[in-house]
Design an enzyme around this catalytic site. Sequence first.
Site, PDB file in Angstrom:
ATOM      1  N   GLY A  51      32.373  82.224  62.818  1.00 54.07           N
ATOM      2  CA  GLY A  51      30.958  82.139  63.135  1.00 54.07           C
ATOM      3  C   GLY A  51      30.105  83.353  62.863  1.00 54.07           C
ATOM      4  O   GLY A  51      28.879  83.241  62.791  1.00 54.07           O
TER       5      GLY A  51
ATOM      6  N   GLU B 100      38.775  82.908  63.404  1.00 55.78           N
ATOM      7  CA  GLU B 100      38.765  82.046  62.207  1.00 55.78           C
ATOM      8  C   GLU B 100      37.547  82.329  61.341  1.00 55.78           C
ATOM      9  O   GLU B 100      36.746  81.423  61.072  1.00 55.78           O
ATOM     10  CB  GLU B 100      38.734  80.571  62.640  1.00 55.78           C
ATOM     11  CG  GLU B 100      39.865  80.142  63.561  1.00 55.78           C
ATOM     12  CD  GLU B 100      39.643  78.731  64.136  1.00 55.78           C
ATOM     13  OE1 GLU B 100      38.588  78.124  63.883  1.00 55.78           O
ATOM     14  OE2 GLU B 100      40.536  78.255  64.845  1.00 55.78           O
TER      15      GLU B 100
ATOM     16  N   GLY C 144      35.063  82.743  58.265  1.00 54.10           N
ATOM     17  CA  GLY C 144      34.957  82.232  56.902  1.00 54.10           C
ATOM     18  C   GLY C 144      33.894  83.023  56.161  1.00 54.10           C
ATOM     19  O   GLY C 144      34.162  83.897  55.338  1.00 54.10           O
ATOM     20  N   ARG C 145      32.636  82.736  56.516  1.00 53.45           N
ATOM     21  CA  ARG C 145      31.500  83.334  55.824  1.00 53.45           C
ATOM     22  C   ARG C 145      31.553  84.869  55.806  1.00 53.45           C
ATOM     23  O   ARG C 145      31.266  85.486  54.789  1.00 53.45           O
ATOM     24  CB  ARG C 145      30.219  82.892  56.537  1.00 53.45           C
ATOM     25  CG  ARG C 145      28.942  83.182  55.797  1.00 53.45           C
ATOM     26  CD  ARG C 145      27.731  82.880  56.690  1.00 53.45           C
ATOM     27  NE  ARG C 145      27.820  81.649  57.417  1.00 53.45           N
ATOM     28  CZ  ARG C 145      27.326  80.477  56.993  1.00 53.45           C
ATOM     29  NH1 ARG C 145      26.681  80.414  55.857  1.00 53.45           N
ATOM     30  NH2 ARG C 145      27.470  79.386  57.725  1.00 53.45           N
TER      31      ARG C 145
ATOM     32  N   ARG D 187      23.703  74.877  49.256  1.00 52.50           N
ATOM     33  CA  ARG D 187      23.130  75.399  50.502  1.00 52.50           C
ATOM     34  C   ARG D 187      21.601  75.386  50.535  1.00 52.50           C
ATOM     35  O   ARG D 187      21.020  75.023  51.553  1.00 52.50           O
ATOM     36  CB  ARG D 187      23.675  76.800  50.812  1.00 52.50           C
ATOM     37  CG  ARG D 187      25.210  76.848  50.912  1.00 52.50           C
ATOM     38  CD  ARG D 187      25.746  78.152  51.487  1.00 52.50           C
ATOM     39  NE  ARG D 187      25.438  78.258  52.895  1.00 52.50           N
ATOM     40  CZ  ARG D 187      24.471  78.962  53.396  1.00 52.50           C
ATOM     41  NH1 ARG D 187      23.710  79.698  52.601  1.00 52.50           N
ATOM     42  NH2 ARG D 187      24.224  78.962  54.682  1.00 52.50           N
TER      43      ARG D 187
ATOM     44  N   TYR E 152      20.362  73.150  53.525  1.00 52.37           N
ATOM     45  CA  TYR E 152      19.927  73.862  54.735  1.00 52.37           C
ATOM     46  C   TYR E 152      18.659  74.665  54.509  1.00 52.37           C
ATOM     47  O   TYR E 152      18.292  75.470  55.361  1.00 52.37           O
ATOM     48  CB  TYR E 152      21.006  74.852  55.205  1.00 52.37           C
ATOM     49  CG  TYR E 152      22.413  74.349  55.185  1.00 52.37           C
ATOM     50  CD1 TYR E 152      22.819  73.308  56.011  1.00 52.37           C
ATOM     51  CD2 TYR E 152      23.365  74.931  54.353  1.00 52.37           C
ATOM     52  CE1 TYR E 152      24.127  72.857  55.997  1.00 52.37           C
ATOM     53  CE2 TYR E 152      24.680  74.483  54.339  1.00 52.37           C
ATOM     54  CZ  TYR E 152      25.052  73.446  55.164  1.00 52.37           C
ATOM     55  OH  TYR E 152      26.333  73.017  55.149  1.00 52.37           O
TER      56      TYR E 152
ATOM     57  N   CYS F 272      18.270  65.725  38.613  1.00 52.20           N
ATOM     58  CA  CYS F 272      17.101  64.863  38.798  1.00 52.20           C
ATOM     59  C   CYS F 272      16.777  64.653  40.269  1.00 52.20           C
ATOM     60  O   CYS F 272      16.855  63.533  40.772  1.00 52.20           O
ATOM     61  CB  CYS F 272      17.365  63.525  38.134  1.00 52.20           C
ATOM     62  SG  CYS F 272      17.937  63.756  36.465  1.00 52.20           S
ATOM     63  N   GLU F 273      16.480  65.702  40.959  1.00 43.90           N
ATOM     64  CA  GLU F 273      16.089  65.622  42.366  1.00 43.90           C
ATOM     65  C   GLU F 273      15.148  66.781  42.630  1.00 43.90           C
ATOM     66  O   GLU F 273      15.423  67.907  42.198  1.00 43.90           O
ATOM     67  CB  GLU F 273      17.289  65.835  43.298  1.00 43.90           C
ATOM     68  CG  GLU F 273      18.411  64.893  43.111  1.00 43.90           C
ATOM     69  CD  GLU F 273      18.802  64.164  44.388  1.00 43.90           C
ATOM     70  OE1 GLU F 273      18.081  64.273  45.398  1.00 43.90           O
ATOM     71  OE2 GLU F 273      19.830  63.485  44.329  1.00 43.90           O
TER      72      GLU F 273
ATOM     73  N   TYR G 118      31.006  78.823  51.169  1.00 46.19           N
ATOM     74  CA  TYR G 118      30.338  77.525  51.130  1.00 46.19           C
ATOM     75  C   TYR G 118      29.518  77.353  49.849  1.00 46.19           C
ATOM     76  O   TYR G 118      28.478  76.710  49.841  1.00 46.19           O
ATOM     77  CB  TYR G 118      29.471  77.324  52.383  1.00 46.19           C
ATOM     78  CG  TYR G 118      30.256  77.544  53.665  1.00 46.19           C
ATOM     79  CD1 TYR G 118      31.249  76.658  54.045  1.00 46.19           C
ATOM     80  CD2 TYR G 118      30.033  78.673  54.464  1.00 46.19           C
ATOM     81  CE1 TYR G 118      32.003  76.871  55.195  1.00 46.19           C
ATOM     82  CE2 TYR G 118      30.775  78.892  55.617  1.00 46.19           C
ATOM     83  CZ  TYR G 118      31.751  77.988  55.978  1.00 46.19           C
ATOM     84  OH  TYR G 118      32.494  78.208  57.116  1.00 46.19           O
TER      85      TYR G 118
END
Length: 420
Positions: free
Chosen positions: A245, A279, A281-282, A318, A322, A348-349, A376
Amino acid sequence: MTEAFPLPTLHRSPSGLMLEDLALADIAAQFGTPTYVYSRAALTAAFESYRHALGARPALVCCAVKANSNLGVLSIFARLGAGFDIVSGGELARVLAAGGDAGRIVFSGVGKTRAEIRQALIVGIRCFNVESAAELDRLNEIAGQLGQRAPIALRVNPDVDPKTHPYISTGLKNNKFGVAFADAFALYQRAATLPHLSIRGIACHIGSQLLDGAPVVEAATLVLRLVDQLAAAGIRLDHIDLGGGLGIRYRDETPPTVADYLAPLLQLFEGRHEELCFEPGRSLTGNAGLLLTRIEYLKPGAEKNFAIVDAAMNDLARPALYDAWHDAVAVTTRDLQLQKYDIVGPICESGDFLARARELAVAEGDLLALLSAGAYGMSMSSNYNTRPRAAELIVDGAAVHLVRQRETIESLFALEQVLN
Ligand code: LLP
C-alpha cells in the site's frame, strides 16, 4: 533548472535522457517502441530500503507480483531473497519460474479456485491469506485430500479508510476483500477445529497508493488487539502480514519514505514475537520503470494540441482507468517553443490518453518517457485494438536485457481459429 525525476537512476546527459548508463534514444533505436524499461539498480534499491528499515527484526518482504510480474523483474527480487504475494495460479507459476522460493509465497485473493489451491499446497507455499468462511472449508477439504495441513492466515477487514482512490481502497466494510473484523474471532475458532488447517497468522491490506501511514498503524493496532484476544483463547499466531500500500510520487505527492512508513509500525510491534510480513508492490517497482514511446504525429487543434504516440491505453491503462498522472518527459531537449499537448494513443476511444495538458517542446518522431510506470503498467496491459504488447527491458549499468519480447501479430492469433 535541473530536472528531478522520481526514478532515481534516470538523468539527463548531452545524449538525452539516460537510465543508468544507457541512453533511452539508443534503447529505442535498438528495441523499438513502445517499450517498458526498468532499472535494476532502482528495483534493488527499493527492495533494500525495506530490508534496511526492518533491520534485524524477523520480517519478510513479499513483493506483490500483480504490480509487475515480468520474470526478469521477479528474478531480481528472488535473488535478493524476497518473498512474494500472489493472487493466482499464474502468478504462482511465475514466481517459481523466476527462481522464487515457494516457502516464501503468500497467496491472497477472494476467488482461489480448487486447482489453484491444490497447486499451491503441492509446492508448499508459506501461507494462504483466507478471505472467507467458504474458502476455509474448501482449503480444509483439499488439504485433507492431499494428506496435508494448509497453512493459513485470515485476511481481516479492519474497516479503516486508507484515504486513497476508491478503486484501490480495499479495507473498508463495503469492499469484497477479507473477512469482517467482527467475524474474525469466531472464524479463527472454527478454523482451529478443522483438522487439515494449520493457523499461522493474520493478514490485512487496506489499500494502495497510501500517502500517509496513519491508517495502516490504525489497522495494525486493531489487528494486534485481535491477536492478543486470540492468544488468550489459546490461538497463537506466528506472523502478522500488514499488506502493501505504500504510495509513490507520480507528480508532486509526498509519500513517507519506506523507513518513515515502517518506523511507527516497528515501534508498535517492538518486543513481540510475531514475524512481520509486508506485501509491497508499487513502492518496489513503480518508480523503477518507465514507458518509452515515440510521437507519431503532432496534431494542432483550435482548443487543444494532441501528441499522438505509439503507446496507448492498452499499454498503460492507469490514466484511462483512474485518471492517474504519469510524468511525460521528452527524451531529447529541443530549442522549440513549449506547447501544451494531450498525449494520446491511436486507440478508438476518447479515454485513450496517457497524459493531458503537458507543456512540451517536441517534434514528430521524438521520444517521450512516461515515468512511474513500473507498477501496474505492463501487468495491466491488454491487446485491445489488436495491438501487440510492448517489449520489456531491464537496464543494468551499461547492459540491457530484453526480458520480454515485443508481441507479434502472429502470437496474437495463435490461440484463434477461422471457421471453415
Ligand atoms: N497485497 C494485496 C492483498 C493487494 O491487494 C495489493 C494491491 C498489494 C498487496 C500491493 O499493493 P501496493 O503496495 O502495490 O499498493 N491497479 C491499481 C492498484 C491496485 C492494487 C491492488 N492491490 C493501480 O494501478 O493503481
